[in-house]
Design an enzyme around this catalytic site. Structure first.
Site, PDB file in Angstrom:
ATOM      1  N   SER B  15      32.348  34.512  39.919  1.00 54.31           N
ATOM      2  CA  SER B  15      32.824  35.370  39.345  1.00 54.31           C
ATOM      3  C   SER B  15      34.340  34.776  38.796  1.00 54.31           C
ATOM      4  CB  SER B  15      33.268  36.794  39.962  1.00 54.31           C
ATOM      5  OG  SER B  15      33.894  36.763  41.206  1.00 54.31           O
ATOM      6  N   ASP B 192      42.442  41.972  45.985  1.00 55.23           N
ATOM      7  CA  ASP B 192      41.308  42.019  46.667  1.00 55.23           C
ATOM      8  C   ASP B 192      41.318  40.553  47.605  1.00 55.23           C
ATOM      9  OD1 ASP B 192      40.356  40.444  44.850  1.00 55.23           O
ATOM     10  OD2 ASP B 192      38.590  41.685  44.518  1.00 55.23           O
ATOM     11  N   HIS B 195      39.908  37.692  43.607  1.00 58.62           N
ATOM     12  CA  HIS B 195      40.067  37.558  42.123  1.00 58.62           C
ATOM     13  C   HIS B 195      41.462  37.451  41.476  1.00 58.62           C
ATOM     14  CE1 HIS B 195      35.871  39.457  42.813  1.00 58.62           C
ATOM     15  NE2 HIS B 195      35.601  38.740  42.212  1.00 58.62           N
TER      16      HIS B 195
END
Lengths: 218, 218, 218, 218, 218, 218, 218, 218
Positions: B15, B192, B195
């Site tokens: 991601s 977090d 990211h």
């Protein structure tokens, strides 16, 4: 101009500055600075100069002309007490003369542009102690004879003149783009020759930072 | 490694690489490269080296582990014939061990990680003629004793070992972040700790480009 | 403190308390109490003590600091005449110092925190006849040397001191979480170390109810 | 039945079990377990017994009757190899007889219900080594003479009989609700007397956990 | 009461009357009358008595109690000068006592209900020259000993008494439903025993029209 | 034809029948029968004849011509084994000739219409033991010389002829509407003279039910 | 009337004029003129007479009657100082008498229509120096005996009379449509006989432009 | 070429032709022809030549190059048996060379363009009995030295050559636009110099119709 610890750096302008920023505060996490050159400048400053703690604020608003800036100057600029103020305005002042030529109420001609921009700089001077940066508007068209490019260049010349006369730092964004346009057709940088891709925004961010003596290799 | 005219530069990963890219092609206009470090690398290359015409392709996919890369390696990497290939994988391989510790089927432990990554590099070698870049996974936690940081460091060490043994260019993203974390608390770079914000992505983009001898002042 | 028939129990706080509650009333059917510890406390009270008819009201608001509570204290607390009042505040007061360190206007430092919380408790005392519960803010980080965890602990100590001095019931949420963190890595309970999963909220609900002498086996 | 370290606990049933769960996996973070009694059981287990690392999986599907369970038993139960299996089915088998009485194809009468449930238990026995829990369906109506309540009680009796004969752990959810219904009118727990509020789900979670010798004060 | 050419027939009530009506005008095309009994009455009048040109207006508002009607009586009833006024209120006055028993501020007990309804009828009398229709609230529960049904019946008795004493036309909706409930379980007519299906609304429309001497075979 | 206990009554047709029905089953709760005459027929049957337990199924599909019915006759009619079948088709067969006159592929001329409808009736005869109802298509235009009205009347005559010859119950919807059109301008019943308001649908429902000897006052 | 360089041409009317225009300005790019005859007139003027620089403004508002125009005449017409003003109003004045015959407050009868339109023309005369264009309302019904068509023709006659008496340019839109209706059934041009398709709008645009001596072949 | 009664006129091309058309059929009511020049041609034909009954079909697809047309030629052109076929393709063939210069797989160079277009014309010849219209691609840039304009002109020359050699009707859209560009800056007609405003589409529609001897004053 020198980057210094704890400075508040406020950018004001039109949709190119705005670029989908958080409308309430113009700063914070979660993409609050938008996705344009302001966000890139902030990212580069945090990544390379984390120890300086520069605070970046984005006060751009889509569709604005210098006339619109005047209406919100007190609230969005002076009251926010920036140390460094960067202004890039004029795109819509010129564009409306070319995309909606019959709606003359929307046009901001060069005299009004110059006079208003001077006023705004004068009002901001006592606030922005570390200095004011004046960035020219630009048009991603490499043909200098193009009518809109020519007008945009005239507005850019006004910006340069005001910068010279008032001791502002001058950033020639058109010149910065011209170097890239020598190699890439304008459509690569902006479909409408106005709103840049991420690459186009990086040209702006780099031009701004180079004027600030930003050192990538530091 | 040297940037050369006309190179095709393909990034693959999870991601962090993906970052909302266009899923069909992984390249093109209108934010097709996503909003992360891949888009920033592309923006910097186009803005500073427009004459080179580097073609950037983003093949990151959210949630991927090295096991997922293996399943799509042929289609998404080898078939696309990149000149330069950049791999950054391992975040989810480690993270699942810590955020869903009971769902062991989702964990990719270090032996499988190392073996699979080696295979993938070996398969890509003959294709990516200009070279392969191996970027470590990272964790935006400054406490080196933190359990997940420690595991991530071990996976990073695997990446370094493979890079050394196979002649890939090594990029230590954790080291790059550590310099920033010395000044900024991790929450500034990622809520977090995984990211990154735009600033965090710029740390990655810069680390990558510095390894490529990118020259900002050119 | 003793659960008694017909009590009105009002919770106030930030996003952890709010947790998607009905913004108009803060009570009623259809998830009006949100999905966090307040809803769980209500569910446990109704399931185990249906004969008491405890009325639970959720007045949490996302993003609030103690400064925000002060601004709405009259309307959202005193006017509502709770029998028992539970306050859990401080997360954002601390977090903003770590996630947006340059935007100092958003920080609520410990002196202002303590003074404001004291004021609010003093104003609520005459209203909340059955008592006030003070819950500490918490940080789901097991490393006590972590900078933000350390600050959060200092704010927690303020809460304990005020509770002691004003005769409020004290709930040490950090201590309750620490027992779970001994077995589970923090990412299991909250990706951002702040907003708990359902399991994390249950730790809060249980800590609150144990302080109220709630008996599960009744 | 005893909670043991590392057990996989799978719940299957209808919309009451499902409760908006993640449809692909039935487990994971971000509310993947739904918002009903399964999520509450998981939250309570993680909060109180974090050291056991119980893995909870939710395989409930809205609208299911026992006939639907049969169709997906292999894929959703046996293949997933749970240590403990909990089954609560029958609501829709009965409800359709009362809310759409003319559409008889949708009704599952008691003979088919009993026979099918027996088959499913028999097939699961060899897999669920730690045991099977059979929860009765229920109807939130306190009048035992109500036609649908009466039918539901008959289905509940079938569940009890199968549990007795096959050595499954029996949970009488109707009995658990009846204690609450003695104090609260059924509309407080469910507008349609079927889908419980959070409080109603907690009655289920508690009934289940009490059968598992869960200790809240541990 | 007699249907006469050109009458304006205004219905007021709660969600059962409202049923998704156009909120601004309460009349017009495109479903402006909602989808409930008011729309059915209008459809039946237009289909069977097109020559009368009866004008139907729906002023129902979801969630209303008689207390809410009082607050908007002038604007929504008297000012609109209906020839015939139909009132059906009381559902929420009773329901809140059963579904949110602890939030007593939301309850409208029988004394306030009776007194307020009397006031409203008295105020409407001089306006609604052709007459006022009082419809009872109802509860789709066939067990007369059910607590909420019993209370609803008491409110219905109040309506009958007021109708008798003030010469209003009385419509016993509960009696009309009871005939259907003798054959169909309540869930067929309303999942929550309050908001009817189209069939349930037709029971209301028919009860109203039969009181108005509507002739289907005309 | 006589309404009898437990009959299954299936309606098939175009958008007038469909009227936003549930596409999967064509029956059930929550508006599954749509909002048109089918739903009204069902509501009237349930409200007035609850003891009969008539099962109503709506198989209308927007835009259908008789050619489309043929393609789905097996699956949507014969396989469903209705006791009573009601067919109303032809609107689009005619309308396309008038609203898209150049797209001749979309037109179903009268020979094909008659032949296909005969076939469908013949195939349904052995299934629908209690009888078939043939409703004419209609056009809400009171001028009989209007070109489209004239064509629609010809198609209606075909329907009457087939009904006569095959012993189906005939419902002349145009005649039913004509009585209302004598008093109301067509725009009151349908803006496009095709899709009726609730009142227009009630004209259809009543015409159908009167043919079935439905007794409103029963 | 003659098209002249730099004229401002303002259209006012109801939904036929509005046609999804930009509500704030009624002019500009990106479909700001809507999709109806106003946008087509503008497109034709720009395409054929680009040298004239005619500025077109759309001030139509859906649902308007002449009564509504009166309420906004100052702001939306006089203050905007058009050189040429085009008015097309009356559709809703008539339509409401036919589609909602019982809601008489919504009807604008012919006396009020004539008097109000005269007033508006009188007020606009001194402003619109180049002239006023009066377009009749129309009804896409070819049967002249149709009740609504007959009324619409009467309103059209009023428009003609006012145009004659006040020296406005008269455009008979009904006559323009009649020529097309001789070949195409009305449903081809408008399902509801009021809101035209693009083809119907072109009939209006052409009728307007022919009155302005527009030359297509220029 | 002559417009004749009952002709089927099919347009094929890229996004300029497509312009949000109905994707299934490419014809019908409710804007099925899109909002561009195809819809305008249809509107003008229906408004001025209603007696001819010309059937217009839009088979444009956004993003198409001549390579894409080839892939769907059988299904979307030959199978549909048009009497007249109009082709306008080439925009994307050229544009991709300028806006995504590095993604060479997306470019269709002039040799492939010419050869493919020839093939397509040859295949369509036997079908389109009344003739084929070849419209040039265009670029709304008045500077003939602009790189992309120059390339587009070369592709236009190919179209002219093929038209000449195969006896197709030739429409020089660039020439038509040039007349307007003499008076209006390109931004007035298209922000991106490719996708025209309604006015720009009208230039195309008029150029097409003039080639068809369309008579506006007829």
């Amino acid at each position: 101009m020198k980057l210094e610890r704890g400075q508040k750096l406020l950018f004001i302008g039109d949709s190119i500055t705005d670029c989908d920023r958080n409308k309430q505060d113009g700063e914070g996490l979660f993409g609050a600075l938008g996705r344009g050159y302001v966000a890139q400048v902030d990212a580069l400053l945090q990544a390379v100069y984390p120890e300086l703690g520069i605070r970046v604020v984005n006060m751009g608003t889509s569709g604005n002309t210098v006339r619109d800036l005047k209406a919100r100057w007190q609230e969005d600029v002076t009251d926010k007490k920036p140390d460094v103020l960067s202004i890039m305005i004029g795109t819509n002042d010129v564009w409306r003369q070319y995309d909606t030529p019959f709606i003359t109420d929307w046009h901001v001609y060069i005299e009004e542009y110059e006079q208003t921009l001077r006023e705004l700089v004068a009002q901001a001077k006592p606030v922005a102690r570390s200095g004011i940066v004046l960035m020219t508007p630009f048009f991603l068209e490499s043909n200098e004879q193009d009518a809109m490019r020519r007008t945009m260049d005239e507005y850019g010349a006004v910006v340069r003149r005001i910068a010279d006369e008032t001791g502002c730092l001058f950033v020639d964004t058109q010149a910065a783009f011209n170097k890239v346009l020598a190699h890439l057709y304008s459509a690569t940088l902006a479909w409408d020759r106005v709103h840049p891709t991420a690459a186009g925004h990086m040209v702006l961010a780099r031009a701004f930072l180079q004027a600030m003596d930003f050192d990538w290799t530091k």
